[in-house]
Design a protein around this motif. Structure first.
Motif, PDB file in Angstrom:
ATOM      1  N   LEU A 292       0.831  -1.202   0.000  1.00 28.91           N
ATOM      2  CA  LEU A 292       0.000   0.000   0.000  1.00 28.91           C
ATOM      3  C   LEU A 292       0.863   1.248   0.000  1.00 28.91           C
ATOM      4  N   ASN A 293       0.460   2.232  -0.794  1.00 29.40           N
ATOM      5  CA  ASN A 293       1.179   3.500  -0.891  1.00 29.40           C
ATOM      6  C   ASN A 293       0.701   4.472   0.175  1.00 29.40           C
ATOM      7  N   SER A 294       1.402   5.577   0.274  1.00 33.93           N
ATOM      8  CA  SER A 294       1.009   6.625   1.212  1.00 33.93           C
ATOM      9  C   SER A 294      -0.202   7.369   0.660  1.00 33.93           C
ATOM     10  N   CYS A 295      -0.923   8.017   1.541  1.00 31.00           N
ATOM     11  CA  CYS A 295      -2.112   8.766   1.142  1.00 31.00           C
ATOM     12  C   CYS A 295      -1.715  10.082   0.477  1.00 31.00           C
ATOM     13  N   THR A 296      -2.490  10.503  -0.511  1.00 31.71           N
ATOM     14  CA  THR A 296      -2.217  11.735  -1.246  1.00 31.71           C
ATOM     15  C   THR A 296      -3.493  12.544  -1.426  1.00 31.71           C
ATOM     16  N   LYS A 297      -3.326  13.843  -1.535  1.00 34.42           N
ATOM     17  CA  LYS A 297      -4.440  14.761  -1.771  1.00 34.42           C
ATOM     18  C   LYS A 297      -4.903  14.639  -3.226  1.00 34.42           C
ATOM     19  N   PRO A 298      -6.190  14.852  -3.515  1.00 33.68           N
ATOM     20  CA  PRO A 298      -6.683  14.715  -4.897  1.00 33.68           C
ATOM     21  C   PRO A 298      -6.019  15.705  -5.851  1.00 33.68           C
ATOM     22  N   LEU A 299      -5.794  15.223  -7.064  1.00 34.50           N
ATOM     23  CA  LEU A 299      -5.294  16.034  -8.174  1.00 34.50           C
ATOM     24  C   LEU A 299      -6.212  15.790  -9.366  1.00 34.50           C
ATOM     25  N   THR A 300      -6.902  16.836  -9.824  1.00 33.77           N
ATOM     26  CA  THR A 300      -7.899  16.694 -10.889  1.00 33.77           C
ATOM     27  C   THR A 300      -7.347  17.208 -12.216  1.00 33.77           C
ATOM     28  N   PRO A 325      -6.671   7.968  -0.224  1.00 36.99           N
ATOM     29  CA  PRO A 325      -7.611   6.953  -0.692  1.00 36.99           C
ATOM     30  C   PRO A 325      -8.538   7.485  -1.782  1.00 36.99           C
ATOM     31  N   SER A 326      -9.335   6.593  -2.329  1.00 31.36           N
ATOM     32  CA  SER A 326     -10.239   6.955  -3.401  1.00 31.36           C
ATOM     33  C   SER A 326     -11.152   8.092  -2.953  1.00 31.36           C
ATOM     34  N   PRO A 327     -11.259   9.171  -3.744  1.00 32.13           N
ATOM     35  CA  PRO A 327     -12.003  10.353  -3.295  1.00 32.13           C
ATOM     36  C   PRO A 327     -13.488  10.254  -3.634  1.00 32.13           C
ATOM     37  N   ALA A 328     -14.260  11.118  -3.010  1.00 39.15           N
ATOM     38  CA  ALA A 328     -15.643  11.353  -3.416  1.00 39.15           C
ATOM     39  C   ALA A 328     -15.620  12.400  -4.528  1.00 39.15           C
ATOM     40  N   VAL A 329     -16.376  12.157  -5.603  1.00 40.34           N
ATOM     41  CA  VAL A 329     -16.363  13.033  -6.779  1.00 40.34           C
ATOM     42  C   VAL A 329     -17.790  13.484  -7.069  1.00 40.34           C
ATOM     43  N   TRP A 330     -17.959  14.783  -7.328  1.00 40.20           N
ATOM     44  CA  TRP A 330     -19.267  15.304  -7.716  1.00 40.20           C
ATOM     45  C   TRP A 330     -19.101  16.443  -8.719  1.00 40.20           C
ATOM     46  N   THR A 373     -15.340  18.180  -8.895  1.00 41.05           N
ATOM     47  CA  THR A 373     -14.666  18.344  -7.613  1.00 41.05           C
ATOM     48  C   THR A 373     -14.434  16.984  -6.981  1.00 41.05           C
ATOM     49  N   ALA A 374     -13.247  16.793  -6.406  1.00 43.34           N
ATOM     50  CA  ALA A 374     -12.892  15.542  -5.725  1.00 43.34           C
ATOM     51  C   ALA A 374     -12.347  15.876  -4.348  1.00 43.34           C
ATOM     52  N   ALA A 375     -12.662  15.021  -3.374  1.00 43.95           N
ATOM     53  CA  ALA A 375     -12.221  15.279  -2.001  1.00 43.95           C
ATOM     54  C   ALA A 375     -11.998  13.972  -1.264  1.00 43.95           C
ATOM     55  N   ASN A 376     -10.942  13.943  -0.449  1.00 41.02           N
ATOM     56  CA  ASN A 376     -10.750  12.889   0.541  1.00 41.02           C
ATOM     57  C   ASN A 376     -10.330  13.560   1.851  1.00 41.02           C
ATOM     58  N   PHE A 377      -9.912  12.788   2.844  1.00 39.03           N
ATOM     59  CA  PHE A 377      -9.670  13.377   4.154  1.00 39.03           C
ATOM     60  C   PHE A 377      -8.447  14.305   4.173  1.00 39.03           C
ATOM     61  N   GLY A 379      -7.868  16.649   1.655  1.00 35.71           N
ATOM     62  CA  GLY A 379      -8.194  17.913   0.999  1.00 35.71           C
ATOM     63  C   GLY A 379      -9.076  17.697  -0.217  1.00 35.71           C
ATOM     64  N   ASN A 380      -9.165  18.732  -1.057  1.00 39.18           N
ATOM     65  CA  ASN A 380      -9.997  18.645  -2.250  1.00 39.18           C
ATOM     66  C   ASN A 380      -9.358  19.418  -3.388  1.00 39.18           C
ATOM     67  N   ALA A 381      -9.831  19.150  -4.596  1.00 36.68           N
ATOM     68  CA  ALA A 381      -9.357  19.837  -5.798  1.00 36.68           C
ATOM     69  C   ALA A 381     -10.474  19.796  -6.821  1.00 36.68           C
ATOM     70  N   SER A 382     -10.410  20.700  -7.805  1.00 33.95           N
ATOM     71  CA  SER A 382     -11.468  20.757  -8.817  1.00 33.95           C
ATOM     72  C   SER A 382     -10.898  21.227 -10.143  1.00 33.95           C
ATOM     73  N   VAL A 383     -11.630  20.918 -11.206  1.00 33.49           N
ATOM     74  CA  VAL A 383     -11.287  21.368 -12.549  1.00 33.49           C
ATOM     75  C   VAL A 383     -12.583  21.784 -13.226  1.00 33.49           C
ATOM     76  N   ALA A 384     -12.546  22.902 -13.962  1.00 33.54           N
ATOM     77  CA  ALA A 384     -13.726  23.429 -14.645  1.00 33.54           C
ATOM     78  C   ALA A 384     -13.628  23.143 -16.142  1.00 33.54           C
ATOM     79  N   ILE A 385     -14.734  22.729 -16.725  1.00 34.48           N
ATOM     80  CA  ILE A 385     -14.833  22.483 -18.159  1.00 34.48           C
ATOM     81  C   ILE A 385     -15.862  23.443 -18.737  1.00 34.48           C
ATOM     82  N   SER A 386     -15.427  24.247 -19.691  1.00 33.99           N
ATOM     83  CA  SER A 386     -16.316  25.231 -20.312  1.00 33.99           C
ATOM     84  C   SER A 386     -16.985  24.595 -21.534  1.00 33.99           C
ATOM     85  N   LEU A 387     -18.303  24.623 -21.554  1.00 33.86           N
ATOM     86  CA  LEU A 387     -19.071  23.998 -22.632  1.00 33.86           C
ATOM     87  C   LEU A 387     -19.826  25.074 -23.398  1.00 33.86           C
ATOM     88  N   ARG A 388     -19.712  25.010 -24.729  1.00 35.15           N
ATOM     89  CA  ARG A 388     -20.459  25.909 -25.608  1.00 35.15           C
ATOM     90  C   ARG A 388     -21.278  25.070 -26.565  1.00 35.15           C
TER      91      ARG A 388
END
Length: 610
Positions: A292-300, A325-330, A373-377, A379-388
């Motif tokens: 098992l690897n060490s825990c890491t903050k989400p990178l989106t 660990p595996s993050p929650a994503v919304w 947006t993704a988050a685990n214990f 921290g969290n991170a997010s990425v925006a997608i612009s749609l036209r």
């Protein structure tokens, strides 16, 4: 076990013998009192049986609980001392009158639901407490108070989801703790701190998923084994049972897995083959097989953060998240959380997940920024997608009307006001034959906004729709709405200009708000008479612009125009408070009412007013 099985019979035999002895001594004392009452209690004259009777009577008064037992239970004497056995008794709580000389209590299958504070305060000599296979869900933090001699506590087969571990401060000599087949899902870091003399701990068959190795690093038994420099024979072995728990083998379990791999005497695992129950790609693997690897903050991230797509297609927005660990994503759009059934998230590697958002039949109204947006214990991170989203016939159409396309024969749309309310109007349009040749594929474009606005809102209407409601209008404001086929510039008769009323409350009472003031070009009105009025303010502009803009209306000449105007004004309600059109520069006057029986001029199109 044989002594326990013979306990009820032996207890009954002893009780019967004791009653017979007391009865016989009582009879002898009674005879003595009848014959020589004055000398009966003198020591030299008292019968030995009378001595026994008085001693038993005095002992019973001083300590009545010694010789009694609980109703529905049995008391027995065995190698552990005096025992209380309650099997399948209808007990809802710990009995309050337990004999004080009891050293072992065994209450099983008896429907106990809790251990309240001070449950055993009358049996401070208790050493063995078995409460297996009950329905205990709550254990008070002071439930083991007054039990300093307790050596063994068995709570197998209950419904405990948590244990007040600090309660074991009151049981410093506890050696055996059996908690298997409960519902424990958390083991805090201080759990074993107050169990320094434990030699057997069973936590198997619970709901433990993640625990820290610090739980065992803080255990005095483990700490003593690490400090010992000489032979380990001086330290008692401690048996540890942790199997049959749904362990989640991700980075949070990394320290515990390392502890299990390295543990050795004096700590002995009852079953060293602990297995993973998750994540899915590790299910069924043994602890010694995983790294098992060490825990890491989400990178989106996203492959494309700017998308331009044609309207009507199903669009999938995708983002990738690296985290452990595996993050929650919304997903969110305009600060609103999007519906879960349009979002799918699945792992594609040990520390990477892919999340997809499906937009079915994308419309121009779906354009905007979508945030993953993704988050685990950690921290969290997010990425925006612009749609036209653009019309399917042009991928780069600017906001507003583009250059007019070449005229298509018959590509004309007739527009009418189908309904008007106190909040707006509803437009309805019908395409000419050429435009409606393929109604299932014909798109329309609406341009809505204030009359003097340089840029108006563009609305794309898909095939099969021929109505649109313009609502939430400002009072006393001039608006223009145009309808065209596809992305063409509006033709004659495809726009309507109107002004909203200024007194909303008055208009609500009269059930009208919209006052049509100008009909540009050959707009066809199909609204009932009395639902609109030409205002005096707009009359000069009407008369000045429309004859020049619509040459085909000149065919009737001035007389025809005047007749048309008179006919239309005659259709206005007599009670209208709006200013009416004036035919000359004089004062305003209400329209003449038609005399009864007098023929009225034929009603004409409102577009022919001018």
């Amino acid at each position: 076990m044989s002594s326990i099985g013979l306990g009820p019979q032996r207890d009954l035999f002893l009780r019967q013998g004791r009653l017979q002895l007391i009865g016989f001594a009582s009879w002898r004392l009674l005879v003595c009192l009848v014959q020589t009452p004055a000398q009966c209690f003198l020591k030299e004259n008292m019968d030995p049986l009378c001595h026994i009777f008085l001693l038993l009577l005095a002992f019973h008064e001083i300590n009545p609980s010694v010789s009694s037992c609980i109703t529905g239970c049995s008391c027995s004497q065995d190698s552990f001392g005096r025992s209380l056995l309650c099997m399948s008794a209808l007990l809802r709580q710990i009995p309050a009158n337990i004999p004080q000389d009891i050293r072992k209590i065994r209450i099983e299958n008896s429907h106990l639901t809790e251990l309240p504070r001070g449950s055993f305060e009358n049996v401070s000599a208790l050493e063995y407490l078995w409460l297996n296979f009950n329905n205990i869900t709550v254990m008070h933090i002071r439930s083991l108070e007054y039990l300093p001699a307790l050596k063994e506590l068995r709570l197998q087969g209950n419904k405990l989801s948590s244990v007040p571990w600090t309660a074991f401060q009151d049981t410093p000599t506890l050696k055996i703790l059996d908690l298997k087949h409960n519902r424990l899902d958390v083991l805090p870091e201080h759990a074993l701190r107050y169990l320094p003399n434990l030699t057997y701990l069973d936590l198997s068959s619970n709901q433990l998923t993640i625990i820290s190795r610090d739980v065992f690093y803080n255990w005095p038994v483990y700490q003593r084994s690490q400090r010992t420099e000489g032979p380990l024979e001086a330290i008692s072995n401690a048996v540890l049972a942790l199997h049959d728990n749904p362990w989640i083998c991700d980075c949070r379990l990394r320290g515990f897995v390392q502890f299990i791999k390295s543990v050795g005497p004096p700590i002995i695992l009852m079953n060293s083959y602990l297995t993973c129950s998750g994540p899915k790609f590790r299910t069924g693997k043994f602890f010694h097989e995983v790294e098992l690897n060490s825990c890491t903050k989400p990178l989106t991230s996203a492959l494309d953060t700017n998308l331009t797509v044609p309207a009507g297609l199903n669009i999938t927005l995708t983002c990738f998240v690296q985290a452990s660990p595996s993050p929650a994503v919304w997903w969110t759009y305009a600060l609103k959380l999007l519906r879960a059934f349009n979002v799918s998230t699945e792992p594609i590697s040990e520390d990477t997940v892919r999340s997809e958002l499906l937009i079915p039949a994308a419309r121009p109204a779906d354009a905007g920024n979508y945030t993953c947006t993704a988050a685990n214990f950690l921290g969290n991170a997010s990425v925006a997608i612009s749609l036209r989203v653009v019309a399917p016939w042009a991928s780069t159409t600017p906001r507003g009307w583009g250059p007019a396309a070449a005229a298509e024969p018959g590509a004309h749309v007739e527009v009418r006001i189908a309904k008007q309310t106190v909040y707006g109007i509803t437009l309805e349009w019908f395409a000419a034959a050429a435009a409606a040749a393929e109604p299932g594929e014909t798109w329309y474009t609406l341009l809505v906004g204030r009359y003097d606005a340089a840029h108006k809102d563009t609305i794309y209407i898909g095939p099969g729709v021929n109505t649109y409601s313009v609502t939430d209008l400002l009072p006393a404001t001039k608006y223009e709405v145009c309808v065209a086929v596809r992305n063409q510039a509006p033709r004659k008769g495809q726009c309507v200009v109107f002004v909203t009323g200024s007194d909303v409350s008055q208009m609500e009472q009269r059930e009208k708000l919209i006052h049509i003031v100008v009909i540009v070009c050959a707009m066809v009105l199909a609204v009932p008479a009395g639902m609109y009025a030409c205002t005096a303010e707009a009359l000069p502009g009407c008369l000045a612009r429309c004859p020049a803009a619509c040459p085909r209306r000149r065919r009737g000449g001035p007389a025809q125009a005047a007749g048309s105007k008179e006919s239309t004004l005659d259709s206005l309600p007599a009670g209208s408070e709006d200013g009416l059109c004036r035919s000359d520069g004089g004062a305003r006057r209400p329209p003449d009412r038609p005399e009864p029986g007098k023929a009225r001029p034929p009603h004409r199109n409102s577009a022919d007013l001018y």
